[in-house]
Design a protein around this motif. Structure first.
Motif, PDB file in Angstrom:
ATOM      1  N   GLY A 160       0.798  -1.217   0.000  1.00 10.79           N
ATOM      2  CA  GLY A 160       0.000   0.000   0.000  1.00 10.79           C
ATOM      3  C   GLY A 160       0.832   1.269   0.000  1.00 10.79           C
ATOM      4  N   LEU A 161       2.125   1.150   0.318  1.00 13.84           N
ATOM      5  CA  LEU A 161       2.991   2.330   0.370  1.00 13.84           C
ATOM      6  C   LEU A 161       3.648   2.649  -0.970  1.00 13.84           C
ATOM      7  CD1 LEU A 161       4.774   1.656   3.771  1.00 13.84           C
ATOM      8  CD2 LEU A 161       2.794   3.105   3.336  1.00 13.84           C
ATOM      9  N   ILE A 162       3.529   1.754  -1.938  1.00 12.85           N
ATOM     10  CA  ILE A 162       4.168   1.974  -3.232  1.00 12.85           C
ATOM     11  C   ILE A 162       3.708   3.276  -3.880  1.00 12.85           C
ATOM     12  CG2 ILE A 162       4.334   1.096  -5.602  1.00 12.85           C
ATOM     13  CD1 ILE A 162       4.537  -1.706  -4.445  1.00 12.85           C
ATOM     14  N   PRO A 163       2.384   3.552  -3.944  1.00 10.11           N
ATOM     15  CA  PRO A 163       1.950   4.822  -4.560  1.00 10.11           C
ATOM     16  C   PRO A 163       2.498   6.052  -3.843  1.00 10.11           C
ATOM     17  CG  PRO A 163       0.100   3.314  -4.335  1.00 10.11           C
ATOM     18  CD  PRO A 163       1.227   2.725  -3.554  1.00 10.11           C
ATOM     19  N   VAL A 164       2.641   5.981  -2.526  1.00 13.71           N
ATOM     20  CA  VAL A 164       3.161   7.114  -1.759  1.00 13.71           C
ATOM     21  C   VAL A 164       4.586   7.439  -2.186  1.00 13.71           C
ATOM     22  CG1 VAL A 164       3.752   7.958   0.538  1.00 13.71           C
ATOM     23  CG2 VAL A 164       1.689   6.578   0.202  1.00 13.71           C
ATOM     24  N   PHE A 165       5.424   6.407  -2.262  1.00  6.73           N
ATOM     25  CA  PHE A 165       6.825   6.641  -2.587  1.00  6.73           C
ATOM     26  C   PHE A 165       7.019   6.966  -4.066  1.00  6.73           C
ATOM     27  CE2 PHE A 165       7.323   5.024   1.600  1.00  6.73           C
ATOM     28  CZ  PHE A 165       8.514   5.556   2.051  1.00  6.73           C
ATOM     29  N   ILE A 166       6.144   6.473  -4.923  1.00  5.96           N
ATOM     30  CA  ILE A 166       6.194   6.893  -6.325  1.00  5.96           C
ATOM     31  C   ILE A 166       5.912   8.384  -6.415  1.00  5.96           C
ATOM     32  CG2 ILE A 166       4.966   6.767  -8.522  1.00  5.96           C
ATOM     33  CD1 ILE A 166       4.728   3.788  -8.146  1.00  5.96           C
ATOM     34  N   GLY A 167       4.883   8.840  -5.690  1.00  3.90           N
ATOM     35  CA  GLY A 167       4.561  10.262  -5.692  1.00  3.90           C
ATOM     36  C   GLY A 167       5.688  11.114  -5.163  1.00  3.90           C
ATOM     37  N   ALA A 168       6.301  10.671  -4.063  1.00  4.20           N
ATOM     38  CA  ALA A 168       7.400  11.428  -3.479  1.00  4.20           C
ATOM     39  C   ALA A 168       8.601  11.459  -4.419  1.00  4.20           C
ATOM     40  CB  ALA A 168       7.796  10.816  -2.141  1.00  4.20           C
ATOM     41  N   ALA A 169       8.907  10.329  -5.050  1.00  4.61           N
ATOM     42  CA  ALA A 169      10.059  10.261  -5.953  1.00  4.61           C
ATOM     43  C   ALA A 169       9.882  11.191  -7.144  1.00  4.61           C
ATOM     44  CB  ALA A 169      10.267   8.821  -6.433  1.00  4.61           C
TER      45      ALA A 169
END
Length: 477
Positions: A160-169
């Motif tokens: 579930g954290l993958i979209p968060v870190f994609i956005g941050a990156a």
């Protein structure tokens, strides 16, 4: 501070995945489902060609069914029909319902934090605090995920954290692959180079009858070396992309980003603070509950769903609004989670045709009474191949360790060698075999071909390191 924006539309998603393209076969943007169904077809052909056989199984002291060494015997072949194959797709979706809905609920929780502005506020303020030290984002994050995988055995729990870190990156000037790799490569590396992972090391050492968590010094060295390598690789790639976006493996494709996040320095409102506390509480509960309470997918799914609703109330949304947000998040993640059922359907087909044990038997027989170094490397090769067909650390351990441990004895090897081979074979190949990559790429919203362009050099380095450490372990133990 500069404001970063990214967002995607349904058309972006379809274009990236290859829908509506004029080419009959577009290798660059090959649809993940085409790859998955191709694998399923190959597995089906194996079921028709390979002889059927099975090992005897007994319950161990923990109540788990494990194979009996030297008990393989052929059985009458039950050839699955084409209809059986499609029936097994249905059964695959039924059997993977727990992980499917876990991912859906985890994604809904993160999506809620995005919609109410918490993620934008938190990441924006972090970016402002980092200033020119944004290069710390990759190594610090990957160390955290690596430790979670190596110690608590977290893996699917962080999807579930993958979209968060994609956005941050993306907001920090990188690309979606960097964000996905931070989570996926980070946790998978820790899971493979495990220290106290109860789902791999704990089970494997128990089945091999060696002291629990023995050989710790060797595992610490393995973990440190692999962490240094993956952090260096992802950081190097991230800097290259930030300096020149044309160096991204995604260059030329329609970039997919699952949410809209605007990153800028801003004050945290009350709803943001309460949501942040909810996020920290959820992370804490994931670690505590898996280590102390014995929670797994079902309990964690319930936790994510509960926190999704609580954060919705903190945001002063109506029940109708909360449900609308849930439906929107389900639409975004559906493409990814559908791949899980198809893959499981293929595995069921192999189990029903009783050729899965045949594959294990052939690979183990190939090792025979070889030289100790040949045997140890053969175990590594065998575990990597078997991991294509048996997904999940505990299942692979119970299927192979009762065979590999006696093989180690036969070759004059310490049983720790068999455990290391299992540990490597189960973990690192998850970043390479399509059965694992398809799910992650679908969640990340990128083509599997693009992922392999990024991953192949790193995986080649990983293979070399695995071989070196197997040789070292053979000499040490």
């Amino acid at each position: 501070m500069e404001t970063f924006k990214f967002e995607s539309t349904e058309n972006d998603f379809k274009n990236n995945q290859g829908y509506g393209r004029k080419k009959l076969f577009d290798f660059e943007n090959l649809h993940p489902y085409v790859i998955i169904l191709s694998i399923v077809f190959i597995i089906y052909l194996l079921c028709l060609v390979l002889p059927s056989g099975t090992f005897d199984r007994v319950k161990n002291e923990n109540g788990d069914m494990v194979v009996v060494d030297d008990s393989y015997h052929t059985v009458e072949k039950d050839v699955p029909s084409i209809f059986d194959l499609f029936l097994n797709f249905q059964m695959g979706f039924v059997e993977t319902a727990s992980i499917t809905f876990f991912i859906m609920f985890a994604y809904a929780f993160v999506h809620m934090l995005t919609v109410n502005g918490t993620m934008g506020a938190i990441l924006g303020n972090i970016a402002a605090k980092l200033g020119h030290k944004t290069y710390l984002f990759v190594p610090v994050s990957m160390i955290v995920f690596g430790l979670l995988g190596a110690t608590a055995g977290l893996y699917e729990e962080v999807y579930g954290l993958i979209p968060v870190f994609i956005g941050a990156a993306i907001a920090l000037g990188y690309d979606a692959v960097v964000g996905g790799a931070i989570v996926f490569v980070g946790v998978a590396t820790g899971f493979a180079a495990a220290l106290t992972n109860p789902f791999t090391i704990g089970i494997a050492q128990g089945l091999a009858n060696v002291p629990l968590y023995s050989g710790m010094l060797f595992r610490i060295i393995v973990f440190v070396v692999f962490e240094i390598v993956v952090i260096w690789y992802v950081t190097h790639y991230a800097r290259k992309v930030k300096k020149d976006p044309t160096k991204s493996v995604l260059y030329g494709s329609r970039l997919v980003t699952p949410n809209h996040i605007e990153l800028k320095e801003q004050p945290l409102l009350l709803k943001h603070k309460l949501s942040l506390l909810s996020l920290l509480f959820t992370f804490g509960m994931i670690v505590y509950s898996t280590l102390k309470l014995g929670w797994y997918i079902d309990e964690l799914a319930a936790l994510f769903l509960l926190m999704f609703i609580i954060v919705g109330f903190f945001s002063k949304y109506s029940l109708g609004k909360i449900m609308d947000i849930f439906i929107d998040s389900a639409k975004e993640i559906l493409f990814g989670i559908m791949t899980i059922g198809f893959i499981q359907g293929a595995i069921i087909t192999m189990e029903d045709s009783t050729v899965l044990d045949t594959v294990i038997h052939y690979l183990s027989s190939f090792l025979g009474e070889s030289n100790s170094y040949v045997t140890s490397l053969g175990m590594l090769f065998a575990q990597n191949v078997i991991n294509l067909f048996i997904t999940g650390g505990p299942a692979l351990a119970m299927a192979t360790m009762p065979i590999m441990a006696p093989l180690a004895d036969l070759a004059g090897l310490d049983r720790q060698i068999a455990i290391v081979a299992y540990q490597f074979g189960d973990g690192f190949s998850n970043m390479f075999w399509p059965t694992g990559v398809a799910v992650e790429c679908a969640i990340m919203g990128i083509s599997m071909i693009r992922w392999y362009k990024f991953m192949l050099p790193l995986f080649g380095i990983m293979v070399i390191l695995q071989i070196l450490f197997m040789i070292i372990a053979t000499a040490m133990f």
